[in-house]
Design a protein around this motif. Structure first.
Motif, PDB file in Angstrom:
ATOM      1  N   PHE A 406      23.526 -17.064  79.176  1.00 42.03           N
ATOM      2  CA  PHE A 406      23.365 -16.551  80.530  1.00 42.03           C
ATOM      3  C   PHE A 406      23.601 -15.046  80.583  1.00 42.03           C
ATOM      4  O   PHE A 406      22.802 -14.294  81.163  1.00 42.03           O
ATOM      5  CB  PHE A 406      24.330 -17.282  81.466  1.00 42.03           C
ATOM      6  N   ILE A 407      24.696 -14.587  79.967  1.00 44.30           N
ATOM      7  CA  ILE A 407      24.989 -13.153  79.982  1.00 44.30           C
ATOM      8  C   ILE A 407      23.929 -12.378  79.203  1.00 44.30           C
ATOM      9  O   ILE A 407      23.551 -11.253  79.586  1.00 44.30           O
ATOM     10  CB  ILE A 407      26.400 -12.888  79.426  1.00 44.30           C
ATOM     11  N   GLN A 408      23.411 -12.942  78.128  1.00 38.52           N
ATOM     12  CA  GLN A 408      22.347 -12.265  77.386  1.00 38.52           C
ATOM     13  C   GLN A 408      21.080 -12.160  78.240  1.00 38.52           C
ATOM     14  O   GLN A 408      20.349 -11.165  78.150  1.00 38.52           O
ATOM     15  CB  GLN A 408      22.056 -13.015  76.083  1.00 38.52           C
ATOM     16  N   ALA A 409      20.821 -13.176  79.067  1.00 39.14           N
ATOM     17  CA  ALA A 409      19.673 -13.093  79.981  1.00 39.14           C
ATOM     18  C   ALA A 409      19.871 -11.984  81.004  1.00 39.14           C
ATOM     19  O   ALA A 409      18.938 -11.225  81.307  1.00 39.14           O
ATOM     20  CB  ALA A 409      19.471 -14.444  80.674  1.00 39.14           C
ATOM     21  N   VAL A 410      21.090 -11.878  81.536  1.00 40.42           N
ATOM     22  CA  VAL A 410      21.396 -10.801  82.478  1.00 40.42           C
ATOM     23  C   VAL A 410      21.246  -9.451  81.782  1.00 40.42           C
ATOM     24  O   VAL A 410      20.682  -8.496  82.347  1.00 40.42           O
ATOM     25  CB  VAL A 410      22.817 -10.965  83.040  1.00 40.42           C
ATOM     26  N   ARG A 411      21.733  -9.374  80.552  1.00 40.85           N
ATOM     27  CA  ARG A 411      21.625  -8.128  79.786  1.00 40.85           C
ATOM     28  C   ARG A 411      20.165  -7.722  79.610  1.00 40.85           C
ATOM     29  O   ARG A 411      19.795  -6.556  79.825  1.00 40.85           O
ATOM     30  CB  ARG A 411      22.282  -8.307  78.420  1.00 40.85           C
ATOM     31  N   SER A 412      19.313  -8.658  79.229  1.00 36.08           N
ATOM     32  CA  SER A 412      17.906  -8.342  79.008  1.00 36.08           C
ATOM     33  C   SER A 412      17.240  -7.847  80.283  1.00 36.08           C
ATOM     34  O   SER A 412      16.450  -6.891  80.264  1.00 36.08           O
ATOM     35  CB  SER A 412      17.178  -9.589  78.485  1.00 36.08           C
ATOM     36  N   LEU A 413      17.568  -8.462  81.396  1.00 36.31           N
ATOM     37  CA  LEU A 413      16.989  -8.040  82.666  1.00 36.31           C
ATOM     38  C   LEU A 413      17.413  -6.622  83.039  1.00 36.31           C
ATOM     39  O   LEU A 413      16.602  -5.821  83.531  1.00 36.31           O
ATOM     40  CB  LEU A 413      17.422  -9.009  83.762  1.00 36.31           C
ATOM     41  N   LEU A 414      18.676  -6.286  82.820  1.00 42.13           N
ATOM     42  CA  LEU A 414      19.167  -4.958  83.194  1.00 42.13           C
ATOM     43  C   LEU A 414      18.694  -3.877  82.226  1.00 42.13           C
ATOM     44  O   LEU A 414      18.489  -2.727  82.631  1.00 42.13           O
ATOM     45  CB  LEU A 414      20.703  -4.979  83.249  1.00 42.13           C
ATOM     46  N   GLU A 415      18.529  -4.238  80.963  1.00 45.39           N
ATOM     47  CA  GLU A 415      18.059  -3.237  80.003  1.00 45.39           C
ATOM     48  C   GLU A 415      16.558  -3.005  80.102  1.00 45.39           C
ATOM     49  O   GLU A 415      16.064  -1.964  79.637  1.00 45.39           O
ATOM     50  CB  GLU A 415      18.427  -3.673  78.586  1.00 45.39           C
TER      51      GLU A 415
END
Length: 423
Positions: A406-415
């Motif tokens: 989940f956090i990696q998905a959030v990271r990808s969206l923000l980057e």
């Protein structure tokens, strides 16, 4: 003349008792209809109790910090006419019988009525609590308004109330000393003063809620760093192009948008766990709790249906909720019903934190501050804007792999911020 008894009103939601937080009046005061008499707290919000009649106060029915039942005697007034005392039982004693004894457990603010700019000399001030440099002074809205009317900067006033709270008497002392604080000891002098600070009101609710969350929820935390260079560039561009018409964007609405999109893939994190019934409820609506610091302590107003708003819609609603929470005007509905919480300390966010889950939710996302650091990109050392997300999860409901994904998905969206808006 007659006696009118004001009882603790039923303020809804099946609440049987409330905590008395603060009196706004004292025995002997003349009050007018609709004047605020006291503040009480439920498990969700602070509520002001107004007077339904005009009269003179004869007795107060409790002390700050006392839990009072709905329907119990709150205050007794002398009024014109017959009053209603013949229908009211005598007041329950607190530490001593209530009859006509003022409650003096803590300094009280005076009722909000016109004041002279040149009050009578005040008695010698009590020992004061010092504030750290840059710390926001504690004061009630009435004290802040009076300070503004008198042109007094509160950061220069030493407060003598609990936790250094500035009282009306402190403003009187400031004026009496010609616009300077009462003499205080040198910073290198030995000190022997002590303060007993009752844990009441919102602070008591926060303490109980945090203890309950840590007792009932097996927390685990996960930290990931995120390159927000492109996101910050987009934010600056949007503010430059649309800020004047639509309002300035902070980082928060982008984070909310990232949660909304990521939760489509990980609905098990947008949930509440009833551990007594052993039932997990997953929600389609994303109601984001926004941890907000106020003068009285931490509050979590709820951004409802974040999935239905654009960036500016979420930004406007967050600003409205934060203002209501800091001003003590947030309603019970605005402080309940969140499905996932976002916590940020802004520039004070540090490098890593371990946020406490907002029970009965199963996840909280913590935002740390943005810092510029040298990073290796494409074999070259470049300066990038980096930010950590420090998040906590309920291990009874959320597996470590799901939390990390989940956090990696959030990271990808923000980057890659363009992906925040792809449907």
């Amino acid at each position: 003349m007659g006696i009118h008894v004001i009882k603790m009103p039923d303020i809804g939601e099946g609440i049987a008792e409330v905590e008395l937080v603060e009196w706004h009046v004292q025995v002997g005061d003349e009050v007018h209809e609709d004047q605020v008499l006291a503040e009480v707290m439920t498990d969700k919000a602070t509520v002001e109790i107004p007077s339904p009649v005009a009269g003179r106060i004869l007795a107060l029915g409790g002390a700050p910090g006392q839990v009072m039942p709905v329907g119990g005697e709150l205050i007794r007034l002398e009024v014109e006419g017959a009053g209603n005392a013949k229908d009211a039982p005598p007041a329950e004693p607190v530490a001593a019988p209530v009859a006509s004894q003022p409650v003096e457990e803590k300094p009280r603010e005076r009722p909000a009525e016109p004041r002279s700019a040149t009050p009578a000399p005040a008695p010698a001030p009590a020992p004061v609590a010092r504030r750290a440099p840059g710390e926001k002074p504690l004061a009630s809205p009435a004290v802040r308004q009076r300070a503004r009317d008198l042109g007094i900067e509160l950061q220069f006033v030493q407060g003598s109330g609990p936790a250094g709270r500035i009282l009306h008497e402190d403003l009187d002392t400031w004026l009496t000393h010609g616009g300077s604080a009462a003499p205080v000891a040198s910073g290198y002098s030995a000190r022997n003063d002590e303060q007993q600070i009752p844990v009441i009101g919102l602070r008591r609710q926060i303490a109980r809620k945090m203890a309950e969350a840590k007792r009932r929820i097996p927390h685990f935390s996960y930290v990931e760093e995120i390159d927000v260079t492109d996101l910050e560039a987009l934010r600056v561009h949007l503010n430059g192009k649309h800020g004047a018409q639509r309002g300035k964007l902070t980082l928060l609405p982008f984070l909310v948008r990232a949660l909304v999109v990521a939760l489509r893939e990980f609905p098990q994190l947008n949930a509440r766990y009833d551990d007594e019934a052993e039932v997990i409820t997953r929600y389609g609506a994303v109601h984001v709790g926004i941890a907000t610091q106020s003068d009285n302590g931490l509050m979590v107003p709820v951004l409802r249906h974040a999935e239905s708003r654009d960036l500016w819609g979420n930004a406007s609603e967050v600003a409205r909720l934060a203002e209501a929470a800091r001003g003590g005007k947030a309603t019970r509905d605005e402080l309940s019903g969140s499905t996932i919480t976002l916590s940020s300390l802004g520039a004070l966010g540090g490098i890593v934190s371990t946020p406490v889950i907002n029970h009965p939710e199963v996840a909280i996302v913590g935002v740390n501050r943005i810092v510029e650091r040298p990073m290796v990109v494409g074999g070259q050392i470049v300066v990038r804007k980096m930010m950590n997300l420090s998040s906590s999860f309920d291990h009874r409901v959320v597996d470590g792999m799901d939390a990390a994904a989940f956090i990696q998905a959030v990271r990808s969206l923000l980057e890659h911020p363009a992906t925040l808006f792809l449907e």
